[in-house]
Motif scaffolding. Sequence first.
Motif, PDB file in Angstrom:
ATOM      1  N   CYS A 145       0.854  -1.195   0.000  1.00  0.00           N
ATOM      2  CA  CYS A 145       0.000   0.000   0.000  1.00  0.00           C
ATOM      3  C   CYS A 145       0.887   1.241   0.000  1.00  0.00           C
ATOM      4  O   CYS A 145       1.756   1.377   0.868  1.00  0.00           O
ATOM      5  CB  CYS A 145      -0.906   0.014   1.234  1.00  0.00           C
ATOM      6  SG  CYS A 145      -2.284  -1.160   1.119  1.00  0.00           S
ATOM      7  N   THR A 146       0.662   2.133  -0.962  1.00  0.00           N
ATOM      8  CA  THR A 146       1.512   3.319  -1.073  1.00  0.00           C
ATOM      9  C   THR A 146       0.667   4.579  -1.255  1.00  0.00           C
ATOM     10  O   THR A 146      -0.495   4.511  -1.657  1.00  0.00           O
ATOM     11  CB  THR A 146       2.479   3.212  -2.276  1.00  0.00           C
ATOM     12  OG1 THR A 146       1.772   3.510  -3.495  1.00  0.00           O
ATOM     13  CG2 THR A 146       3.098   1.836  -2.371  1.00  0.00           C
ATOM     14  N   HIS A 147       1.276   5.697  -0.981  1.00  0.00           N
ATOM     15  CA  HIS A 147       0.657   6.996  -1.259  1.00  0.00           C
ATOM     16  C   HIS A 147       1.740   7.992  -1.660  1.00  0.00           C
ATOM     17  O   HIS A 147       2.431   8.558  -0.808  1.00  0.00           O
ATOM     18  CB  HIS A 147      -0.097   7.516  -0.032  1.00  0.00           C
ATOM     19  CG  HIS A 147      -0.810   8.818  -0.298  1.00  0.00           C
ATOM     20  ND1 HIS A 147      -1.338   9.590   0.700  1.00  0.00           N
ATOM     21  CD2 HIS A 147      -1.088   9.474  -1.462  1.00  0.00           C
ATOM     22  CE1 HIS A 147      -1.912  10.652   0.168  1.00  0.00           C
ATOM     23  NE2 HIS A 147      -1.766  10.620  -1.135  1.00  0.00           N
ATOM     24  N   PRO A 148       1.916   8.198  -2.962  1.00  0.00           N
ATOM     25  CA  PRO A 148       2.802   9.292  -3.380  1.00  0.00           C
ATOM     26  C   PRO A 148       2.130  10.617  -2.994  1.00  0.00           C
ATOM     27  O   PRO A 148       1.044  10.910  -3.486  1.00  0.00           O
ATOM     28  CB  PRO A 148       2.887   9.132  -4.906  1.00  0.00           C
ATOM     29  CG  PRO A 148       2.311   7.762  -5.200  1.00  0.00           C
ATOM     30  CD  PRO A 148       1.331   7.489  -4.108  1.00  0.00           C
ATOM     31  N   MET A 149       2.766  11.393  -2.145  1.00  0.00           N
ATOM     32  CA  MET A 149       2.136  12.619  -1.629  1.00  0.00           C
ATOM     33  C   MET A 149       2.349  13.780  -2.609  1.00  0.00           C
ATOM     34  O   MET A 149       2.721  14.893  -2.220  1.00  0.00           O
ATOM     35  CB  MET A 149       2.717  12.986  -0.268  1.00  0.00           C
ATOM     36  CG  MET A 149       2.640  11.898   0.771  1.00  0.00           C
ATOM     37  SD  MET A 149       0.955  11.565   1.339  1.00  0.00           S
ATOM     38  CE  MET A 149       0.538  13.070   2.190  1.00  0.00           C
ATOM     39  N   PHE A 150       2.115  13.506  -3.884  1.00  0.00           N
ATOM     40  CA  PHE A 150       2.314  14.521  -4.911  1.00  0.00           C
ATOM     41  C   PHE A 150       1.571  14.101  -6.170  1.00  0.00           C
ATOM     42  O   PHE A 150       1.107  12.972  -6.300  1.00  0.00           O
ATOM     43  CB  PHE A 150       3.804  14.716  -5.219  1.00  0.00           C
ATOM     44  CG  PHE A 150       4.551  13.431  -5.508  1.00  0.00           C
ATOM     45  CD1 PHE A 150       4.583  12.883  -6.786  1.00  0.00           C
ATOM     46  CD2 PHE A 150       5.204  12.753  -4.484  1.00  0.00           C
ATOM     47  CE1 PHE A 150       5.257  11.701  -7.045  1.00  0.00           C
ATOM     48  CE2 PHE A 150       5.882  11.556  -4.734  1.00  0.00           C
ATOM     49  CZ  PHE A 150       5.908  11.036  -6.014  1.00  0.00           C
TER      50      PHE A 150
END
Length: 620
Positions: A145-150
Amino acid sequence: MLPSLSLSTANRHLSVTDTIPLPNSNSNATPPLRIAIIGFGNYGQFLAETLISQGHILFAHSRSDHSSAARRLGVSYFTDLHDLCERHPDVVLLCTSILSIENILKTLPFQRLRRNTLFVDVLSVKEFAKTLLLQYLPEDFDILCTHPMFGPQSVSSNHGWRGLRFVYDKVRIGEERLRVSRCESFLEIFVREGCEMVEMSVTDHDKFAAESQFITHTLGRLLGMLKLISTPINTKGYEALLDLAENICGDSFDLYYGLFVYNNNSLEVLERIDLAFEALRKELFSRLHGVVRKQSFEGEAKKVHVFPNCGENDASLDMMRSEDVVVKYEYNSQVSGSVNDGSRLKIGIVGFGNFGQFLGKTMVKQGHTVLAYSRSDYTDEAAKLGVSYFSDLDDLFEEHPEVIILCTSILSTEKVLESLPFQRLKRSTLFVDVLSVKEFPRNLFLQTLPQDFDILCTHPMFGPESGKNGWNNLAFVFDKVRIGMDDRRKSRCNSFLDIFAREGCRMVEMSCAEHDWHAAGSQFITHTVGRLLEKLSLESTPIDTKGYETLLKLVENTAGDSFDLYYGLFLYNPNAMEQLERFHVAFESLKTQLFGRLHSQHSHELAKSSSPKTTKLLTS
């Protein structure tokens, strides 16, 4: 293999230089990944561009036809999911919306994929994504699970991914060397671009994201609904809010709604924003009530200085004027940075607090003679700056300064002005104010000052914080309300304005009414947002976005100002009440949108769940 990317349950910040050699050094050590992107809209294409540039092999599928975009990027596009899955990608990257991900997972032909395929999501909510992936994926599939904050906008303004945060949680990664290596190779994509890698549980992510991301999106949407426009007197804080509104409003409402519905912490945060805004309004209105009540009991003939006709009924203010206002003040940039004897002024500053000292420092530096007075004792501070300090106003005025600058607060200006011993001054002395509202001091000056005194109303659109690195290109607004016609008085006014022009200020000549119309939409809104956020007691998180960092910086800047300043902006700018109510209406409308859609979704789910029973009843 990257030792610093090993499994861990703790939140970790990983340094780029500690985790991997610089890009292109030893770039062939790791074989390319075969990555399938499901959902090839703007964000999928945005990621694909970098994945391709690093040499990875990409496949893509989307409900809409993005085959032309895929060809342009060098991505193999499939209209049929079965065909794509039969290419046996190492990684399946889900770039779908929050609202559609469950339906996508239900339709994926997992049997066409190799066992132990790595699934990666990039959703802005993580517990929801983790739960779905564990529910629908075969047990032998890996989950990251990932979240690129851009996104495309923030990367464009940042000129790349360097320094932007990438959050991830290794939910389920097999212990075999190849599976561990594959996960690390995928993470390496973002490390190579300079991202700040943050390993964090999905629960912690959602807790922090509700504070940072959801608040940022809420404020961005509110500002977008206010339809804010750039003005000739933008402050740095207001420009930051304009940028935030532009960035956030580029995202779909589905994204915002997904952040609200699928992050367990968002409802609490929305309620906190609601309570904070109501507390702020109550603070303003109760204070206003107190002023009016005091006036009523004291039987004062003189009421609060509010000018309802300016702006509301003036036809000249009914248009968007930001393009019509021009910088009228001309300054010869070839003039020496130091003043000559002919333009050197003797300036008296009444109110020698932070802002008075801030202005006095530059005036002394330019060679002007500066005198100062204040209710509090600033003798030591004045001595350090080379300013002559007076504890008695009569003594200061008998020195016959050519210019008197009032650096008092908005709320105390009238009282201070009425106490000044004008008889000690030379006739035709130039009076200058630096208040954040302009019609109020203009009318006060015209009402109180002797008729042969000159009046210059000004507003330096900066202060000790925003002007600490110089005044270059910062706006200085002025209105020559009453300047005598003889050359000496004109020259004195221009010499005073030169102080700011010499420092590189953007000189904007504008009527007081014009200023207050623009300032209500820019400065008052900026301070309102800053005060609102201050009441939320926001803190930096390990996953701050650029937008959230902007909000934190705004809180830091506005919190340094007293509530008296904010109250003064509200009370003495006749346009401020309208802006406060517009903000209130926008917030109520946003909540209606969220809860209305939530209600519709719930009704739809109820209808779906009850439809078999209904059918059975009708057929029995």
